[in-house]
Every structure is written in C-alpha cells, then in structure tokens.
Design a protein around this motif. Sequence first.
Motif, PDB file in Angstrom:
ATOM      1  N   ALA A 172       0.828  -1.210   0.000  1.00  7.36           N
ATOM      2  CA  ALA A 172       0.000   0.000   0.000  1.00  7.36           C
ATOM      3  C   ALA A 172       0.856   1.252   0.000  1.00  7.36           C
ATOM      4  O   ALA A 172       0.519   2.259   0.602  1.00  7.36           O
ATOM      5  CB  ALA A 172      -0.925  -0.009   1.207  1.00  7.36           C
ATOM      6  N   GLY A 173       2.024   1.167  -0.648  1.00 13.34           N
ATOM      7  CA  GLY A 173       2.893   2.335  -0.738  1.00 13.34           C
ATOM      8  C   GLY A 173       3.602   2.665   0.557  1.00 13.34           C
ATOM      9  O   GLY A 173       3.784   3.838   0.889  1.00 13.34           O
ATOM     10  N   ASN A 174       3.966   1.635   1.331  1.00  6.19           N
ATOM     11  CA  ASN A 174       4.737   1.777   2.580  1.00  6.19           C
ATOM     12  C   ASN A 174       3.995   2.606   3.637  1.00  6.19           C
ATOM     13  O   ASN A 174       4.613   3.314   4.437  1.00  6.19           O
ATOM     14  CB  ASN A 174       6.111   2.397   2.329  1.00  6.19           C
ATOM     15  N   ARG A 175       2.689   2.506   3.639  1.00  5.74           N
ATOM     16  CA  ARG A 175       1.905   3.277   4.608  1.00  5.74           C
ATOM     17  C   ARG A 175       1.772   2.484   5.902  1.00  5.74           C
ATOM     18  O   ARG A 175       1.500   1.278   5.883  1.00  5.74           O
ATOM     19  CB  ARG A 175       0.522   3.570   4.018  1.00  5.74           C
ATOM     20  N   ILE A 176       1.967   3.153   7.052  1.00  3.66           N
ATOM     21  CA  ILE A 176       1.818   2.497   8.356  1.00  3.66           C
ATOM     22  C   ILE A 176       0.388   2.695   8.836  1.00  3.66           C
ATOM     23  O   ILE A 176      -0.113   3.828   8.917  1.00  3.66           O
ATOM     24  CB  ILE A 176       2.819   3.068   9.382  1.00  3.66           C
ATOM     25  N   ASN A 177      -0.297   1.595   9.131  1.00  7.33           N
ATOM     26  CA  ASN A 177      -1.665   1.639   9.651  1.00  7.33           C
ATOM     27  C   ASN A 177      -1.657   1.169  11.105  1.00  7.33           C
ATOM     28  O   ASN A 177      -1.289   0.024  11.389  1.00  7.33           O
ATOM     29  CB  ASN A 177      -2.592   0.743   8.829  1.00  7.33           C
ATOM     30  N   LEU A 178      -2.049   2.035  12.013  1.00  2.63           N
ATOM     31  CA  LEU A 178      -2.131   1.650  13.427  1.00  2.63           C
ATOM     32  C   LEU A 178      -3.408   0.863  13.667  1.00  2.63           C
ATOM     33  O   LEU A 178      -4.422   1.082  12.992  1.00  2.63           O
ATOM     34  CB  LEU A 178      -2.112   2.901  14.312  1.00  2.63           C
ATOM     35  N   PRO A 179      -3.398  -0.079  14.649  1.00  3.25           N
ATOM     36  CA  PRO A 179      -4.612  -0.866  14.912  1.00  3.25           C
ATOM     37  C   PRO A 179      -5.732   0.020  15.452  1.00  3.25           C
ATOM     38  O   PRO A 179      -5.482   1.086  16.030  1.00  3.25           O
ATOM     39  CB  PRO A 179      -4.139  -1.883  15.959  1.00  3.25           C
ATOM     40  N   ALA A 180      -6.967  -0.437  15.258  1.00  3.86           N
ATOM     41  CA  ALA A 180      -8.125   0.337  15.714  1.00  3.86           C
ATOM     42  C   ALA A 180      -8.197   0.361  17.241  1.00  3.86           C
ATOM     43  O   ALA A 180      -8.566   1.372  17.840  1.00  3.86           O
ATOM     44  CB  ALA A 180      -9.404  -0.261  15.135  1.00  3.86           C
ATOM     45  N   LEU A 181      -7.834  -0.792  17.880  1.00  4.10           N
ATOM     46  CA  LEU A 181      -7.848  -0.892  19.344  1.00  4.10           C
ATOM     47  C   LEU A 181      -6.529  -1.460  19.828  1.00  4.10           C
ATOM     48  O   LEU A 181      -5.788  -2.081  19.055  1.00  4.10           O
ATOM     49  CB  LEU A 181      -8.999  -1.804  19.811  1.00  4.10           C
ATOM     50  N   CYS A 182      -6.221  -1.260  21.071  1.00  3.25           N
ATOM     51  CA  CYS A 182      -4.981  -1.770  21.659  1.00  3.25           C
ATOM     52  C   CYS A 182      -4.922  -3.287  21.531  1.00  3.25           C
ATOM     53  O   CYS A 182      -5.879  -3.980  21.912  1.00  3.25           O
ATOM     54  CB  CYS A 182      -4.909  -1.359  23.127  1.00  3.25           C
ATOM     55  N   PRO A 183      -3.821  -3.832  20.995  1.00  2.00           N
ATOM     56  CA  PRO A 183      -3.745  -5.291  20.794  1.00  2.00           C
ATOM     57  C   PRO A 183      -3.330  -6.072  22.052  1.00  2.00           C
ATOM     58  O   PRO A 183      -2.908  -7.210  21.955  1.00  2.00           O
ATOM     59  CB  PRO A 183      -2.673  -5.420  19.700  1.00  2.00           C
ATOM     60  N   SER A 184      -3.436  -5.456  23.220  1.00  2.00           N
ATOM     61  CA  SER A 184      -3.061  -6.133  24.466  1.00  2.00           C
ATOM     62  C   SER A 184      -3.916  -7.380  24.661  1.00  2.00           C
ATOM     63  O   SER A 184      -5.137  -7.361  24.455  1.00  2.00           O
ATOM     64  CB  SER A 184      -3.255  -5.170  25.649  1.00  2.00           C
TER      65      SER A 184
END
Length: 660
Positions: A172-184
């Motif tokens: 996706a063009g080296n785009r960083i996507n953060l998660p929607a919720l904390c992955p704890s």
Amino acid sequence: MSEEKKKKEEDAQLIALAGFLHETYSDSIHSILLDDDPSKLHLPLVIEFAKLMDFDPEFAGKLYSCPGEYLPFLDKAAKRVKDAMLEELGDLKDAVRKKKPVRVRIDVSGSPLEFPEASPSIGKVRANHMRKLITLKGTVIRSGGVKMIEYERDYMCRKCQHSFTVRPELEAGNRINLPALCPSKSSRGCGSASFQSVEGTTICRDYQEIKIQENVQLLGVGSIPRSMPVILMDDLVDSIKPGDDVIITGILSAKWSHDIKDVRCNLDPMLLANYVRRTNELKSDIDIPVETEEEFKHFWEEYRLTPLKGRNFILEGICPQIFGLFTVKLAVALTLIGGVQHVDASGTKVRGEPHMLLVGDPGTGKSQFLKFAAKLSNCSVITTGLGSTSAGLTVTAVKDGGEWMLEAGALVLADGGLCCIDEFDSMREHDRTTIHEAMEQQTISIAKAGLVTTLSTRTTVFGATNPKGKYDPDQSLSVNTTLSGPLLSRFDIVLVLLDTQNTAWDKIVSAHILKENFDEKKDKANASDAKWMLPKLRRYINYVKRFKPVLTKEAERVISSYYQLQRKSGTHNAARTTVRMLESLIRLAQAHARLMFSNEVKQLDAIAAILCIESSTTTSPIVDIVGDALHSNFTDNPDKEYKTQEKEILKKLGLIEDSP
C-alpha cells in the motif's frame, strides 16, 4: 497448552535448521563474519533450495506455500549459527561483534521451483500463485531510485502501557496503519485507541522498485510482453540496472491503491524479491554438448587441406532460401561472430563487435538477412527506424507516481547481443545522432529529469536501408542514403545491393525458387543433408566466440600495408579512411579466424577481411577482383580462387614483386 506446544515445535525446527546451516554453509557464514567491507549494511547467505529439500522436504514445502511465515525461521537460524561461530572466534570476537545482520537468500536453480508451476512467465502469473515463492525471468526495463523506508517502529498504548511493533504495508505504498484498538492480550482487554511512538525503536531499510518485462524472444508473434514491478530491499538494491537479464525469486504479492471514494480498488501483482541472479554473463553462452564440440573438431579435420571449402559449407546454412549472395552471407557471419574486445594503453575499451549496414533496392533480401541474423543471436531486438524514436532506441525517462525512472530502449535491451534496425533511413536526423555514442563507445550517457548515468550497449548494430530514389554510383554513399559521414564511418561493412539487369543471374535465381516450391519435402530432406541447420549454426557461432585470435606477423603486415594504401588514395570517402577503418580490418580478420576455428589471425584471414572491406562501397576500390555483392555466388573451388586473389592483393600492396 497449545501455545507452549507450538513454541516447542518452533524451537525444535530452529535447532534443526541451525544444524543444517552449520553443517552445509559454515564456510559461507565464516567468510561473512570476517568480511570487513563497511559499505555492506546487510550480508546475504545464499542457500540452495534443492539442498534444503533433501534435508527437510516438509519444511521446504511449507517454505514454498507460505514463504512470508517461514523465511524468518531461516533468518533466525542463520543468526543463531552466526552467534555460535562468533563465540568460537575467541580473540577476533570483539572485532566482529557488531557485524551486520545476515539475510538468507533462496537460490532455486536445479530444484523443482524451476518448473513452470513455480516459475511461470510474467504474463501467466495468476491468483493461485499469490503469497507463494515463485521465480520469474525477464529483462529490467525500469529502475527507480534507492529510498530509505521506515520498516519497523514500536508503539505504546497510553492507557495500559502495552508495547507492540508495527510494520508498513509495502503493498500500500509503505503506509503504516495503526490498529483500531490496543492489541493487548490481557484478560480484561484495554480497548484504548490512543498510542504513542517509542523513541529509538525505528528500524529503517533500503528500498528500491524496479520493473521487469518478459523476454520478447520467448513470445509468439502478436503477443505483447507483460511487465511486473519488483521490490528490492537491503543488499539487493542497486545490484541490477536497466537492460540486465535477471532471474528473480520472491514472494508474489499485490499492490493496491489508497482508498479513493467511489473508485474500485484494483490489485496489481508485484514481487517482493528474495534473491536476484543476473544472467547477462550467460547471454552469449548456450549449452553446447561435448558431442557437438567433437563434431566441430572432426568437421575441420575433414577440411584441413581445403579450409575455405569448409568455410563456404558453413556459410551455405545462412539464409538458405536466398540463392547466392556469398559476400553478404560471409559479412553476416563475420558480424555475428565479431572480434576480440581489448583495452588500449589509456585504459579505453576498443569494441570487438562489428556493425553492418545493407543498402539496397527493394526485393534484394535485406529484411530476410536481418531476421535470420536475429534468430542466430542469443539476444536480439528487431525494430524499424520509422517506429523508433531516440528514446525507443536508447533510454527514456518516465514519471511514475511522482518519481522519475529510466526505461531501457532497444540498444540497451540488446546489450551483449544484436540490435537489428530495418528502414534505417526512416529515422529522424535527431534520432540518428543519439546512436553515435552507442555504436562506437558502446555506452549511452543520460542526463534526463535529474537522472545522470551511463548504461552499457555492447551490442552489434545490423541496419538495412533503401537508397534515396535511384542509386547513383557517381555520387557518394552519404548522398544516396541521406546518412551522415560520421554515422557511416561507424559501420565496419556497408554492402550495396543493386538490382541491375542480368539475364543469366535471373535464370539461375528463378530456377532455384521454383525448385524450392516444386518438391518441398524432397528439397527439405536434401537441404538437411547438405547444409547446417539453424540450431547447429547457432551453436557453432556461439562456440567459436570462445577463441581469442592473436595477429601473426604476416597478417599484421598485410593489414598495415592495405591501410596505408587506402590513406594515400582515400579520396572517395575521406571520413571513412581513418583509424576506424584499421580497427574494422582487425575486427573482421579476428572474426574470420574464429569462423575458421583458429586461435591465430593468419594471412588468409587478413585477406578475407580486405575482400569484405573492398566489397564495402565506403572505401576506394584498390583491388578490381571483387564483383557485385548481389551477384556474388559460391565457387566450386574457393581455395584455388583464393590463391589468385592473394597473389593479386599482395602485388597491389607491394608485398611481392610482379613475376615476369
């Protein structure tokens, strides 16, 4: 319990792989540890897939099906072996402690991954290959700049302080996507969507995007060559350039565009490269069985006493559908075989590849020779002057996604092979000047859109053109063809084929053509017995390129005398009678020595080169024994005829006295 079991299995797999790498590739890892080149940020460890299959077929199968999941196992195993060997080094340990990371590269040569199922052509890549380890062959047509991308960064949840690693999506063009919720994974679950980056955890990697295109020679007529973008990382960046033939092993993925409202997201296939192998060195090399080599040696043993008869027998296999034209067939053979490249005292390379131009009336078989020469060469590109711009012949700068890239043209793609240009006179004047450097210096210097570089064009140029109107023998070749003197001087051989009236010749040619059509099956059977067929001829031309002929004193004396004589009487075309002509003579003499299966350039080869140059209309004719190139035919006793020609030429050069 299942997590523990899975971890135990992974540990066992790592130990087994580390044992395999230590046993099989300990020498390679040891040399990696002792490599002190500061320019290498990552060090590759190339392992053979065939050996991995022998060791653990199950893991090899998983590696093929899910390379994204199992390739990191090999990297971890290599790191484990590297650390273990580091401990063994003792005193040297401190010197190499900060050694760069090792990247495992998979070489699939000689393994089942070379079969069509796992090694499809670029145009036959389908959805069932997605996320698998595949191998693609092609030519690099475009090369982007080397970038540095943020490959890994740690983030921390502001609420529960849980840290996690995020990687960009290359697709996706080296785009960083953060998660929607904390992955704890705590029992309560955090549920927060607020994160902050952890300082000092960013890892950057080198990144380059190239484009490869499937080989045009392997496609059928009418097929359009397909291309595919390839992503190179770490030690693979800058390892290849436009025009290189490559075999790339990697993971097939898909590139998708950013979310645009009311626009369907299309997936374009792309390859995340793991291993790149250049095959330029193998371009002029084809597999020649030992039996065939023995056959060639035996052939020349038979013709030891009549070598020119043997040479003519080979030449009859070139364009067998065209009757006669001995001079043209000899010139084509010498052009394809070429001379030996050498470096002069100043360190400048002097090309070994001759260039040839056919100037002739319509219907004299120019295009036939062009196409046959392309079949004889391992790497060839056919184009026409009218359909080629200067960018199409050399290199062009294209804009892709806001970035300028170089795209290789015909001369760059034919590097190490043959570039056939039909309708040479149809090129615009500006386009002709662009190939001056490509023909003589064998490089193309580019300064386009901020991209300043030099590309190799070690190619033989074979051109064909019609004269401008009716050919006038009283005028110079430049006037008859509208080609400039500097461009004509770069061609080693320029043959003029004039369709003049010759009743005896017309009768012979018509009989030959009618005979071919009268009994096709019978004629083909006879032809296969009498002449060398295309595959054998191709093998022979590639085999004799291994010879490095050296000039003998006799050949040197003949070439030197002829050159001096041409300089004295060089009034016909002063632009041609330069040092370039001397270099052409040496190249053609070396090519003739190779054709004659010899490591020495003898007097015979020098005189054959002189006869070729004499046939060329760019020089002043000194010897009047060379006839019209179009009406030249194979003689019954070429060795006897050569004795007469040799005597005549040596007399003209003043190397023997006239006999009373």
